[in-house]
Design a protein around this motif. Structure first.
Motif, short mmCIF file in Angstrom:
data_model
loop_
_atom_site.label_atom_id
_atom_site.label_comp_id
_atom_site.label_asym_id
_atom_site.label_seq_id
_atom_site.Cartn_x
_atom_site.Cartn_y
_atom_site.Cartn_z
N PRO A 70 0.82 -1.21 0.00
CA PRO A 70 0.00 0.00 0.00
C PRO A 70 0.86 1.26 0.00
O PRO A 70 1.86 1.35 0.72
N GLY A 71 0.49 2.21 -0.87
CA GLY A 71 1.24 3.46 -0.96
C GLY A 71 2.50 3.37 -1.80
O GLY A 71 3.26 4.33 -1.88
N HIS A 72 2.76 2.25 -2.45
CA HIS A 72 3.94 2.04 -3.27
C HIS A 72 3.52 1.65 -4.68
O HIS A 72 2.46 1.04 -4.86
N GLY A 73 4.35 1.96 -5.66
CA GLY A 73 4.08 1.55 -7.04
C GLY A 73 2.70 1.97 -7.49
O GLY A 73 2.33 3.13 -7.41
N GLN A 74 1.90 0.99 -7.93
CA GLN A 74 0.57 1.25 -8.46
C GLN A 74 -0.54 1.03 -7.42
O GLN A 74 -1.71 1.02 -7.77
N SER A 75 -0.18 0.82 -6.17
CA SER A 75 -1.17 0.59 -5.11
C SER A 75 -1.65 1.90 -4.50
O SER A 75 -0.92 2.90 -4.47
N GLU A 76 -2.87 1.87 -3.99
CA GLU A 76 -3.46 3.04 -3.35
C GLU A 76 -2.86 3.28 -1.97
O GLU A 76 -2.33 2.38 -1.35
N LEU A 77 -3.01 4.51 -1.52
CA LEU A 77 -2.70 4.86 -0.13
C LEU A 77 -3.95 4.60 0.71
O LEU A 77 -5.07 4.79 0.23
N PRO A 78 -3.80 4.17 1.94
CA PRO A 78 -4.97 4.04 2.80
C PRO A 78 -5.54 5.43 3.10
O PRO A 78 -4.79 6.38 3.27
N THR A 79 -6.86 5.53 3.12
CA THR A 79 -7.49 6.82 3.41
C THR A 79 -8.08 6.88 4.81
O THR A 79 -8.40 7.95 5.29
N ASN A 80 -8.22 5.74 5.46
CA ASN A 80 -8.88 5.71 6.77
C ASN A 80 -7.91 5.57 7.94
O ASN A 80 -8.35 5.46 9.08
N GLN A 81 -6.61 5.53 7.69
CA GLN A 81 -5.62 5.48 8.76
C GLN A 81 -4.24 5.79 8.21
O GLN A 81 -4.07 5.92 7.01
N SER A 82 -3.28 5.92 9.11
CA SER A 82 -1.90 6.24 8.71
C SER A 82 -1.22 5.02 8.10
O SER A 82 -1.45 3.89 8.53
N TRP A 87 0.82 -1.04 10.75
CA TRP A 87 -0.44 -1.32 10.05
C TRP A 87 -0.22 -2.29 8.89
O TRP A 87 -0.98 -3.23 8.70
N MET A 88 0.86 -2.08 8.11
CA MET A 88 1.11 -2.97 6.98
C MET A 88 1.35 -4.40 7.47
O MET A 88 0.86 -5.35 6.89
N GLY A 89 2.09 -4.56 8.56
CA GLY A 89 2.33 -5.89 9.11
C GLY A 89 1.04 -6.55 9.60
O GLY A 89 0.81 -7.73 9.35
N GLN A 90 0.20 -5.79 10.27
CA GLN A 90 -1.08 -6.35 10.75
C GLN A 90 -1.99 -6.70 9.58
O GLN A 90 -2.65 -7.73 9.59
N ALA A 91 -2.02 -5.85 8.55
CA ALA A 91 -2.87 -6.12 7.39
C ALA A 91 -2.37 -7.33 6.62
O ALA A 91 -3.16 -8.11 6.10
#
Length: 92
Positions: A70-82, A87-91
């Motif tokens: 998330p937030g890298h390359g062609q992926s979206e940034l999260p809009t509902n949290q930092s 967060w990336m590890g938990q997701a």
């Protein structure tokens, strides 16, 4: 070794509510391994880091998926949290 590669397939996956980009490649040989390897890049990277490795793995009979975090390359940034490593590890 005989080449057993098909072209990569582009995918969009849901990562805890964020759309992430991925490329998947699978061996064309039906007797090949059913194991799939997930390739994750580091901070500042993208799925493109793994492009040659992705096809090499399939030539050895493995499926492979290279993600844009998330937030890298062609992926979206999260809009509902930092966007944090925690967060990336938990997701993941």
């Amino acid at each position: 070794m005989q080449e057993r590669i098909r072209s990569t397939e582009q995918m969009s996956l849901d990562w805890d509510g964020v759309s992430v980009y991925a490329e998947r490649s699978a061996p064309t040989d039906s007797s090949a391994s059913d194991k799939t390897i997930i390739l994750l890049h580091g901070l500042g990277g993208s799925h493109q880091y793994w492009s040659k490795i992705l096809t090499n793995l399939t030539s050895y009979g493995y499926g492979a998926i290279a993600l844009d975090l998330p937030g890298h390359g062609q992926s979206e940034l999260p809009t509902n949290q930092s966007l944090t490593p925690k967060w990336m590890g938990q997701a993941l």
